[in-house]
Design an enzyme around this catalytic site. Structure first.
Site, PDB file in Angstrom:
ATOM      1  CG  ASN A   1     -39.604  47.797 -13.470  1.00 58.61           C
ATOM      2  OD1 ASN A   1     -40.688  47.728 -14.072  1.00 58.61           O
ATOM      3  ND2 ASN A   1     -38.632  46.921 -13.668  1.00 58.61           N
ATOM      4  CB  ILE A   2     -44.479  47.829 -12.518  1.00 55.54           C
ATOM      5  CG1 ILE A   2     -44.714  48.287 -13.961  1.00 55.54           C
ATOM      6  CG2 ILE A   2     -45.811  47.574 -11.815  1.00 55.54           C
ATOM      7  CD1 ILE A   2     -45.418  47.249 -14.830  1.00 55.54           C
TER       8      ILE A   2
ATOM      9  CB  VAL B   1     -39.396  50.518  -8.354  1.00 54.68           C
ATOM     10  CG1 VAL B   1     -39.827  51.962  -8.616  1.00 54.68           C
ATOM     11  CG2 VAL B   1     -37.950  50.467  -7.886  1.00 54.68           C
TER      12      VAL B   1
ATOM     13  CB  THR C   1     -43.914  53.816  -1.089  1.00 52.85           C
ATOM     14  OG1 THR C   1     -44.817  52.824  -1.567  1.00 52.85           O
ATOM     15  CG2 THR C   1     -43.671  53.645   0.384  1.00 52.85           C
TER      16      THR C   1
ATOM     17  CD  GLU D   1     -48.274  55.774 -13.288  1.00 48.56           C
ATOM     18  OE1 GLU D   1     -48.308  54.914 -12.387  1.00 48.56           O
ATOM     19  OE2 GLU D   1     -47.515  55.690 -14.264  1.00 48.56           O
TER      20      GLU D   1
ATOM     21  CD  GLN E   1     -48.549  53.016 -23.616  1.00 48.55           C
ATOM     22  OE1 GLN E   1     -48.592  52.017 -22.932  1.00 48.55           O
ATOM     23  NE2 GLN E   1     -48.111  54.165 -23.116  1.00 48.55           N
TER      24      GLN E   1
ATOM     25  NE  ARG F   1     -43.750  54.432 -14.629  1.00 53.74           N
ATOM     26  CZ  ARG F   1     -44.469  53.461 -14.070  1.00 53.74           C
ATOM     27  NH1 ARG F   1     -45.777  53.564 -13.979  1.00 53.74           N
ATOM     28  NH2 ARG F   1     -43.881  52.371 -13.640  1.00 53.74           N
TER      29      ARG F   1
ATOM     30  NE  ARG G   1     -48.937  47.784  -6.904  1.00 53.77           N
ATOM     31  CZ  ARG G   1     -48.233  48.510  -7.758  1.00 53.77           C
ATOM     32  NH1 ARG G   1     -47.788  49.693  -7.406  1.00 53.77           N
ATOM     33  NH2 ARG G   1     -47.953  48.073  -8.969  1.00 53.77           N
TER      34      ARG G   1
ATOM     35  CD  GLU H   1     -49.872  46.180 -11.027  1.00 55.61           C
ATOM     36  OE1 GLU H   1     -49.567  45.753  -9.893  1.00 55.61           O
ATOM     37  OE2 GLU H   1     -49.696  47.358 -11.373  1.00 55.61           O
TER      38      GLU H   1
ATOM     39  CG  PHE I   1     -37.704  54.003   1.079  1.00 54.34           C
ATOM     40  CD1 PHE I   1     -38.944  54.564   1.334  1.00 54.34           C
ATOM     41  CD2 PHE I   1     -37.472  53.459  -0.176  1.00 54.34           C
ATOM     42  CE1 PHE I   1     -39.930  54.591   0.363  1.00 54.34           C
ATOM     43  CE2 PHE I   1     -38.454  53.471  -1.150  1.00 54.34           C
ATOM     44  CZ  PHE I   1     -39.694  54.032  -0.882  1.00 54.34           C
TER      45      PHE I   1
HETATM   46  N1  LIG Z   1     -38.305  50.473  -0.279  1.00 56.85           N
HETATM   47  C1  LIG Z   1     -39.283  49.581  -0.105  1.00 56.85           C
HETATM   48  N2  LIG Z   1     -39.036  48.464   0.585  1.00 56.85           N
HETATM   49  C2  LIG Z   1     -39.979  47.545   0.760  1.00 56.85           C
HETATM   50  N3  LIG Z   1     -41.246  47.626   0.287  1.00 56.85           N
HETATM   51  C3  LIG Z   1     -41.550  48.735  -0.422  1.00 56.85           C
HETATM   52  C4  LIG Z   1     -40.609  49.766  -0.655  1.00 56.85           C
HETATM   53  N4  LIG Z   1     -41.197  50.722  -1.390  1.00 56.85           N
HETATM   54  C5  LIG Z   1     -42.452  50.315  -1.616  1.00 56.85           C
HETATM   55  N5  LIG Z   1     -42.682  49.133  -1.029  1.00 56.85           N
HETATM   56  C6  LIG Z   1     -43.916  48.349  -1.101  1.00 56.85           C
HETATM   57  O1  LIG Z   1     -43.977  47.844  -2.442  1.00 56.85           O
HETATM   58  C7  LIG Z   1     -45.304  47.913  -2.959  1.00 56.85           C
HETATM   59  C8  LIG Z   1     -45.301  48.775  -4.221  1.00 56.85           C
HETATM   60  O2  LIG Z   1     -44.978  50.094  -3.881  1.00 56.85           O
HETATM   61  P1  LIG Z   1     -45.578  51.349  -4.672  1.00 56.85           P
HETATM   62  O3  LIG Z   1     -45.133  52.567  -3.977  1.00 56.85           O
HETATM   63  O4  LIG Z   1     -47.054  51.152  -4.875  1.00 56.85           O
HETATM   64  O5  LIG Z   1     -44.826  51.173  -6.066  1.00 56.85           O
HETATM   65  P2  LIG Z   1     -44.999  51.982  -7.445  1.00 56.85           P
HETATM   66  O6  LIG Z   1     -45.725  53.254  -7.151  1.00 56.85           O
HETATM   67  O7  LIG Z   1     -43.611  52.192  -7.917  1.00 56.85           O
HETATM   68  O8  LIG Z   1     -45.760  51.076  -8.350  1.00 56.85           O
HETATM   69  C9  LIG Z   1     -46.155  48.483  -1.842  1.00 56.85           C
HETATM   70  O9  LIG Z   1     -46.756  47.390  -1.178  1.00 56.85           O
HETATM   71  C10 LIG Z   1     -45.165  49.181  -0.927  1.00 56.85           C
HETATM   72  O10 LIG Z   1     -45.594  49.201   0.416  1.00 56.85           O
HETATM   73  N1  LIG Z   2     -48.836  49.721 -20.853  1.00 59.06           N
HETATM   74  C1  LIG Z   2     -48.614  50.655 -19.931  1.00 59.06           C
HETATM   75  N2  LIG Z   2     -48.747  50.345 -18.635  1.00 59.06           N
HETATM   76  C2  LIG Z   2     -48.516  51.333 -17.769  1.00 59.06           C
HETATM   77  C3  LIG Z   2     -48.138  52.619 -18.155  1.00 59.06           C
HETATM   78  N3  LIG Z   2     -47.953  53.352 -17.044  1.00 59.06           N
HETATM   79  C4  LIG Z   2     -48.209  52.552 -16.022  1.00 59.06           C
HETATM   80  N4  LIG Z   2     -48.571  51.347 -16.448  1.00 59.06           N
HETATM   81  C5  LIG Z   2     -49.038  50.220 -15.639  1.00 59.06           C
HETATM   82  C6  LIG Z   2     -47.997  49.562 -14.835  1.00 59.06           C
HETATM   83  C7  LIG Z   2     -48.731  49.171 -13.597  1.00 59.06           C
HETATM   84  O1  LIG Z   2     -49.411  47.953 -13.798  1.00 59.06           O
HETATM   85  C8  LIG Z   2     -49.770  50.262 -13.436  1.00 59.06           C
HETATM   86  C9  LIG Z   2     -49.391  51.373 -12.511  1.00 59.06           C
HETATM   87  O2  LIG Z   2     -48.006  51.609 -12.564  1.00 59.06           O
HETATM   88  P1  LIG Z   2     -47.091  51.738 -11.238  1.00 59.06           P
HETATM   89  O3  LIG Z   2     -45.691  51.514 -11.660  1.00 59.06           O
HETATM   90  O4  LIG Z   2     -47.338  53.133 -10.745  1.00 59.06           O
HETATM   91  O5  LIG Z   2     -47.573  50.717 -10.264  1.00 59.06           O
HETATM   92  O6  LIG Z   2     -49.958  50.775 -14.723  1.00 59.06           O
HETATM   93  C10 LIG Z   2     -48.027  52.916 -19.518  1.00 59.06           C
HETATM   94  O7  LIG Z   2     -47.726  54.049 -19.967  1.00 59.06           O
HETATM   95  N5  LIG Z   2     -48.282  51.898 -20.368  1.00 59.06           N
END
Ligand SMILES: Nc1ncnc2c1ncn2[C@@H]1O[C@H](COP(=O)(O)OP(=O)(O)O)[C@@H](O)[C@H]1O
Ligand SMILES: Nc1nc2c(ncn2[C@H]2C[C@H](O)[C@@H](COP(=O)(O)O)O2)c(=O)[nH]1
Length: 318
Positions: free
Chosen positions: A93-94, A96, A100, A117, A151, A183, A247, A252, A297
């Site tokens: 998920n976004i 998640v 990191t 990504e 997309q 992704r 973040r 967003e 983590f």
């Molecule tokens: N396991 C975790 N526990 C707490 N905070 C986290 C964890 N993993 C990531 N974060 C924090 O959550 C935010 C989003 O993490 P990020 O790695 O950018 O997510 P994604 O790449 O999935 O969008 C960042 O501020 C990061 O420091």
């Molecule tokens: N509509 C879509 N949005 C997307 C796609 N891939 C990523 N995203 C968005 C979600 C977040 O706002 C941002 C970066 O994603 P992270 O989960 O890495 O934070 O971009 C997509 O295919 N379609």
């Protein structure tokens, strides 16, 4: 053009990659991977089982070389190095914690190379600073107008990312190098495009068009886009929302819990319940490692070490 076969196999050729190095074109032809995930586990065979390779070298004239050099700046991964390479995507998920976690993996083992990504590309579409637009922002502000456009661009940029040759430092490594993509072309379709269609942000015609070119292109690129494994980072949508807020990405600010819940269900359907209709046979066989990343983590060593050891074991099985 002189063509010489370095090794050969009698089986049908399904995959062809070419790499230019020192004036020599190396054509790498791989045979189809036939073993299912279950067979690999049962027999202890590696992910490349059922894959034979033919290497052909061809001398090229200088004008052909120039064109090809422009297309490929990297040295060629040849022989065993490519056979050992594994390609894995991190899904989830976004916010998640994919980026990191990916950085953490790279810090643990330099043979695990992270391919981020291409979010920056989506935030900056255009040929000059003056005309550049932020497509990510446009998509969130007006989903009905911009989701389909988004997309097309996200999927194209993911294809580009997944087709990149591995970083050169991976090729000389004695271990098992892994390209870890944040992704993939698969989540583009089975998570985001599908969700946006179900939410009505992509209409039925756009969805049909998207699926048509997505299937066509993936079939054309064949094994070059395929993955050997998927790591699914899983946490409750509420936790993702808290991390997303922390973040604090400008685009967003309007993301709501129900959108994250919908994306969460979509991940579960694809990667856990296996109820999503998939259109690529190989994808149905790809092993999935599900990691609970609700815990922190970043700060908790025990949580971190547990996740890393699961990944290490998973990679050794691919
Ligand atoms: N396991 C975790 N526990 C707490 N905070 C986290 C964890 N993993 C990531 N974060 C924090 O959550 C935010 C989003 O993490 P990020 O790695 O950018 O997510 P994604 O790449 O999935 O969008 C960042 O501020 C990061 O420091
Ligand atoms: N509509 C879509 N949005 C997307 C796609 N891939 C990523 N995203 C968005 C979600 C977040 O706002 C941002 C970066 O994603 P992270 O989960 O890495 O934070 O971009 C997509 O295919 N379609």
């Amino acid at each position: 053009m002189a063509l010489s076969l370095l090794s050969s196999s009698t089986r049908t050729c399904m995959r062809l990659n070419s790499y230019l190095h020192k004036g020599e074109l190396t054509v790498l032809i791989s045979l189809p991977r036939t073993a299912s995930n279950k067979e690999w586990r049962n027999t202890g065979r590696r992910a490349v089982c059922g894959t034979g390779r033919v290497h052909a070298t061809a001398q090229m004239n200088e004008s052909t070389l120039k064109g090809t050099r422009k297309r490929r700046a990297h040295a060629p991964p040849v022989g065993n190095e490519l056979e050992r390479l594994r390609r894995v995507s991190i899904e989830g998920n976004i916010a998640v914690g994919k980026s990191t976690f990916a950085k953490l993996l790279h810090s643990v083992n330099k043979d695990w190379d992270v391919v981020p990504e291409p979010v920056g590309k989506w935030q900056n579409v255009g040929t000059s600073e003056k005309t550049a637009s932020n497509l990510l922002d446009m998509m969130y502000r007006d989903p009905q107008r911009w989701s389909y456009t988004f997309q097309t661009f996200s999927c194209m940029s993911r294809m580009h990312t997944q087709l990149q040759p591995p970083a050169t430092h991976l090729l000389g490594s004695g271990g098992t190098p892994v390209q870890v993509f944040e992704r993939s072309v698969y989540s583009d379709r089975y998570i985001f495009a599908l969700t946006l269609f179900e939410l009505g942000s992509i209409n039925a015609t756009e969805w049909a068009v998207y699926q048509s070119w997505h299937s066509f292109l993936l079939e054309q690129f064949g094994q070059r886009l395929e993955l050997e494994g998927i790591i699914y980072l899983k946490a409750p949508p509420q936790i993702c929302l808290e991390r997303l807020k922390r973040r604090d990405r400008d685009e967003e600010k309007g993301v709501k819990l129900d959108y994250l819940e919908k994306l969460h269900d979509q991940h579960e359907n694809w990667l856990v319940n296996k109820s999503t209709e998939l259109h690529f046979e190989q994808l149905k066989q790809v092993p999935v490692l599900v990691l609970d990343t609700s815990g922190n983590f970043e700060e908790d060593e025990k949580v971190k070490n547990n996740l890393i050891s699961q990944v290490r074991e998973f990679f050794s099985m691919l």
